[in-house]
Scaffold this active site. Structure first.
Site, short mmCIF file in Angstrom:
data_model
loop_
_atom_site.label_atom_id
_atom_site.label_comp_id
_atom_site.label_asym_id
_atom_site.label_seq_id
_atom_site.Cartn_x
_atom_site.Cartn_y
_atom_site.Cartn_z
N GLY A 51 0.78 -1.23 0.00
CA GLY A 51 0.00 0.00 0.00
C GLY A 51 0.80 1.27 0.00
O GLY A 51 0.24 2.37 0.05
N VAL A 61 26.38 4.44 -5.92
CA VAL A 61 26.71 5.71 -5.27
C VAL A 61 28.14 6.17 -5.55
O VAL A 61 28.51 7.29 -5.17
CB VAL A 61 26.45 5.67 -3.75
CG1 VAL A 61 24.98 5.44 -3.45
CG2 VAL A 61 27.34 4.64 -3.07
N SER A 139 28.59 4.07 11.68
CA SER A 139 28.87 2.74 12.25
C SER A 139 29.38 2.89 13.67
O SER A 139 30.09 3.84 13.99
CB SER A 139 29.93 2.02 11.40
OG SER A 139 30.40 0.85 12.06
N TYR A 152 37.20 1.18 6.46
CA TYR A 152 35.79 1.35 6.82
C TYR A 152 35.64 2.35 7.96
O TYR A 152 34.83 3.28 7.89
CB TYR A 152 35.22 -0.01 7.23
CG TYR A 152 33.76 0.00 7.63
CD1 TYR A 152 32.76 0.25 6.69
CD2 TYR A 152 33.38 -0.25 8.94
CE1 TYR A 152 31.42 0.23 7.06
CE2 TYR A 152 32.05 -0.26 9.32
CZ TYR A 152 31.08 -0.02 8.37
OH TYR A 152 29.74 -0.03 8.74
N ALA A 154 37.76 4.64 8.94
CA ALA A 154 38.16 5.97 8.50
C ALA A 154 37.05 6.64 7.70
O ALA A 154 36.74 7.82 7.90
CB ALA A 154 39.43 5.88 7.66
N LYS A 156 33.75 5.94 7.74
CA LYS A 156 32.57 6.22 8.55
C LYS A 156 32.84 7.35 9.54
O LYS A 156 31.93 8.11 9.88
CB LYS A 156 32.12 4.95 9.28
CG LYS A 156 31.52 3.90 8.36
CD LYS A 156 30.27 4.40 7.64
CE LYS A 156 29.55 3.31 6.89
NZ LYS A 156 28.32 3.80 6.21
#
Length: 247
Positions: A51, A61, A139, A152, A154, A156
């Site tokens: 719905g 990205v 994170s 990762y 660095a 984040k």
């Protein structure tokens, strides 16, 4: 919300992103699911079957032109996007001295530059509307710095810094920008970490004050609040969803 608003959720067809897409749609928001494979259309179809209003678009990205084309399609099909949840991400694991330049750049491109590009492309729509909500999924690793996840963590950590700057720069324009660092949430990333031996889910569950593993829906609930009108006085914040693991 008094009128239908349009949201873009990157990485919106799996894990936390999928839960966010479904939660926002259930609250009456029209949702554009951005993802790198056909699962985006499948998720959108499930939302519509329930719905809600949604479209699924193939958007990487790390490709600025693809982001711009995707946002333009959202404008044409759903209306001006004024909500953005940046959930797309990868979590490569590798000992620091073994990380190649290519691997480092890929992690930064997906986790940080992709967030930058999406924000920069969508913010003009928010400015035109005089209202906007951005939620960046970071994170809990930004608090703990787990070994073998340098690229990762660095990236984040950069997302957190970017969030703070955007919050201050656009706060007087009716736009809020916050980040949510999920901690120990049952997602494809967590299961990959389990498979690689990087995390023991039973041990980590026992160490979690809430006494259970997090669900993607827990993060989605936080996002739904942060994009609401009621959260208009909350900006530039790190909104932890981690069962009490980091306070």
């Amino acid at each position: 919300m008094s009128a239908v608003r349009t949201a873009i959720v990157t990485g919106g067809a799996s894990g936390i992103g999928e839960a966010v897409s479904k939660r926002l749609a259930a609250s009456g928001v029209a949702v554009a699911v951005f993802d790198i494979n056909g699962a985006a259309e499948q998720t959108a179809a499930l939302i519509e079957k329930s719905g809600g209003a949604a479209i699924g678009l193939l958007v990487d990205v790390t490709d600025r032109a693809a982001i711009e084309a995707g946002v333009e399609e959202v404008r044409n099909r759903l209306g001006r996007p004024t909500i953005l949840v940046n959930s797309a991400g990868i979590a490569p694991e590798r000992p620091f001295l073994e990380i190649s330049t290519e691997q480092w750049n890929r992690s930064i491109a997906v986790n940080l530059t992709g967030t930058f590009d999406c924000c920069q492309v969508v913010l003009p729509d928010m400015l035109e509307a005089g209202w906007g909500r951005i939620v960046n999924i970071s994170s809990s690793s930004i608090h703990t710095g787990p070994p073998q996840m340098a690229s990762y963590v660095a990236a984040k950590s950069g997302v957190v810094g970017l969030t703070k700057v955007l919050a201050r720069e656009f706060g007087r324009k009716g736009i809020t920008v916050n980040n949510v660092p999920p901690g120990f949430v049952d997602s494809p990333m967590l299961r990959n970490a389990q498979s690689s031996g990087h995390i023991d889910i039973d041990v980590q569950t026992a160490a979690t004050p809430a006494g259970r593993i997090g669900r993607p829906e827990d993060v989605a609930a936080a996002c739904a609040f942060l994009v609401s009108d009621e959260a208009g006085y909350i900006t530039g914040q790190t909104f932890n969803v981690n069962g009490g693991r980091n306070t």
